[in-house]
Enzyme design. Structure first.
Site, PDB file in Angstrom:
ATOM      1  CE  LYS A  13      -2.447  -0.330   3.837  1.00  0.00           C
ATOM      2  NZ  LYS A  13      -1.559  -2.041   4.568  1.00  0.00           N
ATOM      3  NE  ARG A  88      -4.103  -1.537  10.264  1.00  0.00           N
ATOM      4  CZ  ARG A  88      -2.833  -0.776   9.867  1.00  0.00           C
ATOM      5  NH1 ARG A  88      -3.150   0.819   9.208  1.00  0.00           N
ATOM      6  NH2 ARG A  88      -2.582  -1.369   9.489  1.00  0.00           N
ATOM      7  NE  ARG A 127       6.978  -3.577   5.956  1.00  0.00           N
ATOM      8  CZ  ARG A 127       6.225  -3.662   5.925  1.00  0.00           C
ATOM      9  NH1 ARG A 127       5.487  -2.941   4.898  1.00  0.00           N
ATOM     10  NH2 ARG A 127       4.975  -3.871   7.006  1.00  0.00           N
ATOM     11  NE  ARG A 160       6.425  -1.353   9.880  1.00  0.00           N
ATOM     12  CZ  ARG A 160       5.597  -1.133  10.063  1.00  0.00           C
ATOM     13  NH1 ARG A 160       5.037  -1.064   8.270  1.00  0.00           N
ATOM     14  NH2 ARG A 160       3.845  -1.836  10.282  1.00  0.00           N
ATOM     15  NE  ARG A 171       2.426  -5.392  10.854  1.00  0.00           N
ATOM     16  CZ  ARG A 171       2.667  -5.169  10.655  1.00  0.00           C
ATOM     17  NH1 ARG A 171       3.674  -5.686  10.904  1.00  0.00           N
ATOM     18  NH2 ARG A 171       2.851  -4.359   9.421  1.00  0.00           N
TER      19      ARG A 171
HETATM   20  P1  AMP Z   1       0.842   0.342  10.115  1.00  0.00           P
HETATM   21  O1  AMP Z   1       1.924   0.517   9.455  1.00  0.00           O
HETATM   22  O2  AMP Z   1      -0.098   0.272   9.236  1.00  0.00           O
HETATM   23  O3  AMP Z   1       1.117  -1.325   9.350  1.00  0.00           O
HETATM   24  O4  AMP Z   1       0.178  -0.431  11.015  1.00  0.00           O
HETATM   25  C1  AMP Z   1       1.527   0.049  12.318  1.00  0.00           C
HETATM   26  C2  AMP Z   1       0.625  -0.410  13.393  1.00  0.00           C
HETATM   27  O5  AMP Z   1       0.134   1.070  13.190  1.00  0.00           O
HETATM   28  C3  AMP Z   1      -1.060  -0.857  13.798  1.00  0.00           C
HETATM   29  O6  AMP Z   1      -0.120  -2.179  13.154  1.00  0.00           O
HETATM   30  C4  AMP Z   1      -1.337  -0.353  14.365  1.00  0.00           C
HETATM   31  O7  AMP Z   1      -0.601  -0.748  15.752  1.00  0.00           O
HETATM   32  C5  AMP Z   1      -0.971   0.854  14.281  1.00  0.00           C
HETATM   33  N1  AMP Z   1      -2.167   1.793  13.164  1.00  0.00           N
HETATM   34  C6  AMP Z   1      -1.638   1.999  12.451  1.00  0.00           C
HETATM   35  N2  AMP Z   1      -3.258   2.701  11.279  1.00  0.00           N
HETATM   36  C7  AMP Z   1      -4.131   2.779  12.500  1.00  0.00           C
HETATM   37  C8  AMP Z   1      -5.631   2.862  12.124  1.00  0.00           C
HETATM   38  N3  AMP Z   1      -5.633   3.258  11.694  1.00  0.00           N
HETATM   39  N4  AMP Z   1      -5.783   2.461  13.522  1.00  0.00           N
HETATM   40  C9  AMP Z   1      -4.966   1.510  14.418  1.00  0.00           C
HETATM   41  N5  AMP Z   1      -3.801   1.736  14.100  1.00  0.00           N
HETATM   42  C10 AMP Z   1      -3.057   1.809  13.653  1.00  0.00           C
END
Ligand code: AMP
Length: 217
Positions: A13, A88, A127, A160, A171
């Site tokens: 994404k 989300r 990654r 990460r 996740r």
């Molecule tokens: P991402 O980089 O989008 O995979 O986000 C990493 C982590 O940030 C996720 O696993 C959540 O813990 C938190 N996070 C990011 N966006 C959201 C969201 N819209 N709602 C809740 N938690 C979020």
């Protein structure tokens, strides 16, 4: 132009959102990046978010909704934005609708990138990201330089914490339970455009442009 990009962790994404940012001069807003910055900067938000992130859980809706409300009201979003990692959950999607309505804006499209779930685990395991600028690499398809330094900014290239095996599985489970229902939510509104992400970055990007349609080319 207001876009949302949906898809499980590891589908690409962020990579596609950055391209769309450059192409349409809209701002790429990644809630994951905002939270990681806050953690790095030792901010209050970071302290709240870190535990959830490390466990692969979602940060509470009200926290994230507040972040988005503030972020999209800023002047650099005047030409539009692409939301990556938000919404989300259904309550986040409903909140986004009300925020946009208050601003007299609509979503133009919701892009869903999908790939085979086994490939997602593999992509996340491979990654690597720049700790400083967030540039994304893949040990197999786009390896980082051998010196471990980002070619764009010189930052350190790392894995990460939440890309490690245990957290990844959580996740993906959280995605299926809480985020996948958004597909139906947006399909009902006629906004959902699904793109098969099992392809090269370039081909996925071309498919997205076709789906967005000629109005925006
Ligand atoms: P991402 O980089 O989008 O995979 O986000 C990493 C982590 O940030 C996720 O696993 C959540 O813990 C938190 N996070 C990011 N966006 C959201 C969201 N819209 N709602 C809740 N938690 C979020």
């Amino acid at each position: 132009m207001q876009l949302v990009i949906l898809g499980a962790p590891g589908v690409g994404k962020g990579t596609q959102a950055k391209r769309l940012q450059d192409r349409f001069k809209i701002l790429h807003i990644s809630t994951g990046d905002i939270l990681r910055d806050a953690v790095r900067g030792g901010k209050e938000l970071g302290k709240t978010a870190k535990g959830y992130m490390d466990r692969g859980e979602l940060v509470p809706d009200d926290v994230i909704i507040g972040i988005i409300r503030d972020r999209i009201a800023r002047p650099d979003c005047a030409n539009g934005f692409i939301l990556d990692g938000f919404p989300r959950t259904i309550p986040q999607a409903e909140a986004l609708e009300s925020i946009l309505a208050e601003m007299h804006l609509n979503l133009d499209a919701v892009l869903e990138i999908c790939i085979d779930p086994e490939k997602m685990v593999e992509r996340l395991a491979n990654r690597r990201v720049c700790r400083n600028c967030g540039a994304v690499f893949n040990l197999i398809t786009y390896p980082p330089p051998a010196d471990g330094k980002c070619p764009k900014c010189g930052g350190e290239i790392i894995q990460r914490d939440d890309d490690k095996d245990e957290t990844v599985r959580n996740r993906l489970a959280v995605y299926e339970k809480l985020t996948a229902p958004l597909k139906r939510f947006y399909a009902k509104k006629g906004l959902l455009k699904t793109i098969n992400g099992d392809d090269t970055i370039e081909n996925v990007y071309e498919k997205i442009l076709k789906k967005i349609g000629p109005d925006f080319q």
